[in-house]
Design a protein around this motif. Structure first.
Motif, PDB file in Angstrom:
ATOM      1  N   SER A  20      50.497  41.107  39.188  1.00 49.05           N
ATOM      2  CA  SER A  20      51.537  41.228  38.159  1.00 49.05           C
ATOM      3  C   SER A  20      51.865  42.698  37.994  1.00 49.05           C
ATOM      4  N   ASP A  21      53.136  43.091  38.210  1.00 45.80           N
ATOM      5  CA  ASP A  21      53.509  44.504  38.135  1.00 45.80           C
ATOM      6  C   ASP A  21      54.087  44.879  36.776  1.00 45.80           C
ATOM      7  N   GLY A  22      54.129  43.939  35.855  1.00 50.98           N
ATOM      8  CA  GLY A  22      54.616  44.236  34.516  1.00 50.98           C
ATOM      9  C   GLY A  22      56.125  44.256  34.401  1.00 50.98           C
ATOM     10  N   SER A  23      56.891  43.780  35.393  1.00 53.50           N
ATOM     11  CA  SER A  23      58.345  43.816  35.347  1.00 53.50           C
ATOM     12  C   SER A  23      58.924  42.696  34.500  1.00 53.50           C
ATOM     13  N   ALA A  24      58.159  41.675  34.207  1.00 50.87           N
ATOM     14  CA  ALA A  24      58.661  40.597  33.366  1.00 50.87           C
ATOM     15  C   ALA A  24      57.540  40.111  32.491  1.00 50.87           C
ATOM     16  N   ASP A  25      57.877  39.663  31.267  1.00 45.18           N
ATOM     17  CA  ASP A  25      56.866  39.071  30.401  1.00 45.18           C
ATOM     18  C   ASP A  25      57.294  37.663  30.068  1.00 45.18           C
ATOM     19  N   ASN A  26      56.692  37.080  29.051  1.00 45.78           N
ATOM     20  CA  ASN A  26      56.972  35.685  28.733  1.00 45.78           C
ATOM     21  C   ASN A  26      58.394  35.504  28.189  1.00 45.78           C
ATOM     22  N   THR A  27      59.016  36.536  27.646  1.00 41.94           N
ATOM     23  CA  THR A  27      60.344  36.385  27.049  1.00 41.94           C
ATOM     24  C   THR A  27      61.439  36.650  28.046  1.00 41.94           C
ATOM     25  N   GLY A  28      61.105  37.053  29.220  1.00 41.80           N
ATOM     26  CA  GLY A  28      62.121  37.315  30.235  1.00 41.80           C
ATOM     27  C   GLY A  28      62.637  38.733  30.174  1.00 41.80           C
ATOM     28  N   LYS A  29      62.100  39.621  29.313  1.00 41.65           N
ATOM     29  CA  LYS A  29      62.552  41.008  29.213  1.00 41.65           C
ATOM     30  C   LYS A  29      61.742  41.866  30.166  1.00 41.65           C
ATOM     31  N   ALA A  30      62.373  42.876  30.675  1.00 42.50           N
ATOM     32  CA  ALA A  30      61.712  43.795  31.589  1.00 42.50           C
ATOM     33  C   ALA A  30      60.899  44.784  30.801  1.00 42.50           C
ATOM     34  N   THR A  31      59.739  45.114  31.282  1.00 42.20           N
ATOM     35  CA  THR A  31      58.878  46.109  30.658  1.00 42.20           C
ATOM     36  C   THR A  31      58.898  47.326  31.549  1.00 42.20           C
ATOM     37  N   VAL A  32      59.191  48.473  30.958  1.00 42.34           N
ATOM     38  CA  VAL A  32      59.327  49.684  31.739  1.00 42.34           C
ATOM     39  C   VAL A  32      58.162  50.607  31.408  1.00 42.34           C
ATOM     40  N   GLY A  33      57.568  51.247  32.473  1.00 35.99           N
ATOM     41  CA  GLY A  33      56.540  52.255  32.283  1.00 35.99           C
ATOM     42  C   GLY A  33      55.160  51.708  31.997  1.00 35.99           C
ATOM     43  N   VAL A  34      54.954  50.425  32.024  1.00 37.06           N
ATOM     44  CA  VAL A  34      53.632  49.848  31.770  1.00 37.06           C
ATOM     45  C   VAL A  34      52.984  49.559  33.118  1.00 37.06           C
ATOM     46  N   LYS A  35      51.782  50.082  33.276  1.00 34.31           N
ATOM     47  CA  LYS A  35      51.050  49.836  34.515  1.00 34.31           C
ATOM     48  C   LYS A  35      49.918  48.871  34.235  1.00 34.31           C
ATOM     49  N   ALA A  36      49.657  48.029  35.176  1.00 35.53           N
ATOM     50  CA  ALA A  36      48.592  47.039  35.032  1.00 35.53           C
ATOM     51  C   ALA A  36      47.239  47.729  35.158  1.00 35.53           C
ATOM     52  N   ALA A  37      46.281  47.254  34.445  1.00 43.54           N
ATOM     53  CA  ALA A  37      44.917  47.770  34.518  1.00 43.54           C
ATOM     54  C   ALA A  37      44.315  47.339  35.851  1.00 43.54           C
ATOM     55  N   PRO A  38      43.419  48.134  36.396  1.00 44.38           N
ATOM     56  CA  PRO A  38      42.808  47.740  37.672  1.00 44.38           C
ATOM     57  C   PRO A  38      42.026  46.436  37.506  1.00 44.38           C
ATOM     58  N   SER A  39      42.091  45.616  38.534  1.00 49.92           N
ATOM     59  CA  SER A  39      41.397  44.324  38.461  1.00 49.92           C
ATOM     60  C   SER A  39      39.901  44.534  38.701  1.00 49.92           C
ATOM     61  N   PRO A  40      39.066  43.739  38.061  1.00 54.13           N
ATOM     62  CA  PRO A  40      37.614  43.894  38.223  1.00 54.13           C
ATOM     63  C   PRO A  40      37.177  43.405  39.620  1.00 54.13           C
ATOM     64  N   THR A  41      36.129  44.022  40.163  1.00 56.19           N
ATOM     65  CA  THR A  41      35.558  43.627  41.447  1.00 56.19           C
ATOM     66  C   THR A  41      34.308  42.823  41.163  1.00 56.19           C
ATOM     67  N   VAL A  42      34.215  41.680  41.793  1.00 60.36           N
ATOM     68  CA  VAL A  42      33.067  40.804  41.597  1.00 60.36           C
ATOM     69  C   VAL A  42      32.222  40.841  42.863  1.00 60.36           C
ATOM     70  N   THR A  43      30.933  41.157  42.719  1.00 60.41           N
ATOM     71  CA  THR A  43      29.998  41.162  43.840  1.00 60.41           C
ATOM     72  C   THR A  43      28.894  40.169  43.540  1.00 60.41           C
ATOM     73  N   VAL A  44      28.647  39.273  44.464  1.00 62.09           N
ATOM     74  CA  VAL A  44      27.595  38.271  44.291  1.00 62.09           C
ATOM     75  C   VAL A  44      26.540  38.511  45.370  1.00 62.09           C
ATOM     76  N   THR A  45      25.299  38.680  44.942  1.00 61.59           N
ATOM     77  CA  THR A  45      24.185  38.846  45.880  1.00 61.59           C
ATOM     78  C   THR A  45      23.300  37.629  45.753  1.00 61.59           C
ATOM     79  N   GLU A  46      23.035  36.987  46.874  1.00 65.31           N
ATOM     80  CA  GLU A  46      22.226  35.776  46.865  1.00 65.31           C
ATOM     81  C   GLU A  46      21.022  36.002  47.772  1.00 65.31           C
ATOM     82  N   THR A  47      19.843  35.791  47.261  1.00 69.12           N
ATOM     83  CA  THR A  47      18.615  35.949  48.033  1.00 69.12           C
ATOM     84  C   THR A  47      18.137  34.580  48.460  1.00 69.12           C
ATOM     85  N   ALA A  48      17.963  34.429  49.744  1.00 67.04           N
ATOM     86  CA  ALA A  48      17.494  33.151  50.261  1.00 67.04           C
ATOM     87  C   ALA A  48      15.982  33.055  50.079  1.00 67.04           C
ATOM     88  N   THR A  49      15.525  31.943  49.559  1.00 70.38           N
ATOM     89  CA  THR A  49      14.087  31.711  49.399  1.00 70.38           C
ATOM     90  C   THR A  49      13.761  30.363  50.003  1.00 70.38           C
TER      91      THR A  49
END
Length: 154
Positions: A20-49
């Motif tokens: 989502s680049d922030g160019s449209a919201d729920n009302t259909g209006k354009a949003t100018v100058g708003v940047k999206a926050a960085p998305s979180p990175t998920v790391t899963v470590t699984e140990t085989a037993t």
């Protein structure tokens, strides 16, 4: 396996939010100058037993050794200068030579028709002060004392 599914779902949600680049919201209006926050990175470590950890089994391989080819056993072609030998059984028939005496007392050899040790059984004999030769026939006995090694020469 459930951790993998959670990671996969989290990845899709994160990608959806990040695209989502922030160019449209729920009302259909354009949003100018708003940047999206960085998305979180998920790391899963699984140990085989393992359910029941056991050491790996020991594998033993049995190998049968094959003997090396040897020459057919039989009478010798060279022998010590000390002893009594049956020609054809202990030593080969033929002509032998020696470098001579092993000590200062000289080298004695004797051809005999039997192993009795009697004077009458002697075919030939000699005392050597230097090198010597003797021809031995199958069935004879050969006695040698204080001589160097005898070697077949013919």
């Amino acid at each position: 396996m459930k951790y993998g599914a959670v990671a996969l779902v989290s990845l899709f949600v994160g990608v959806g939010i990040g695209s989502s680049d922030g160019s449209a919201d729920n009302t259909g209006k354009a949003t100018v100058g708003v940047k999206a926050a960085p998305s979180p990175t998920v790391t899963v470590t699984e140990t085989a037993t393992a359910a029941d950890p056991k050491p790996a089994p020991t594998v033993t391989k049995t190998v049968t050794a094959k003997p090396k080819k040897t020459h057919k056993s039989g009478p010798a072609a060279s022998f010590s200068g000390e002893g009594e030998y049956l020609v054809g059984e202990d030593i080969k028939a033929g002509t032998y030579k020696t470098a001579g005496p092993d000590d200062e007392w000289g080298c004695y050899w004797e051809r005999a028709k039997d192993a009795s040790g009697e004077f009458g059984s002697i075919i030939a004999n000699n005392n050597l002060d230097g090198p010597g030769r003797v021809t031995l026939n199958s069935g004879e006995y050969f006695k040698t004392n204080r001589c160097q090694e005898w070697k077949l020469v013919g």
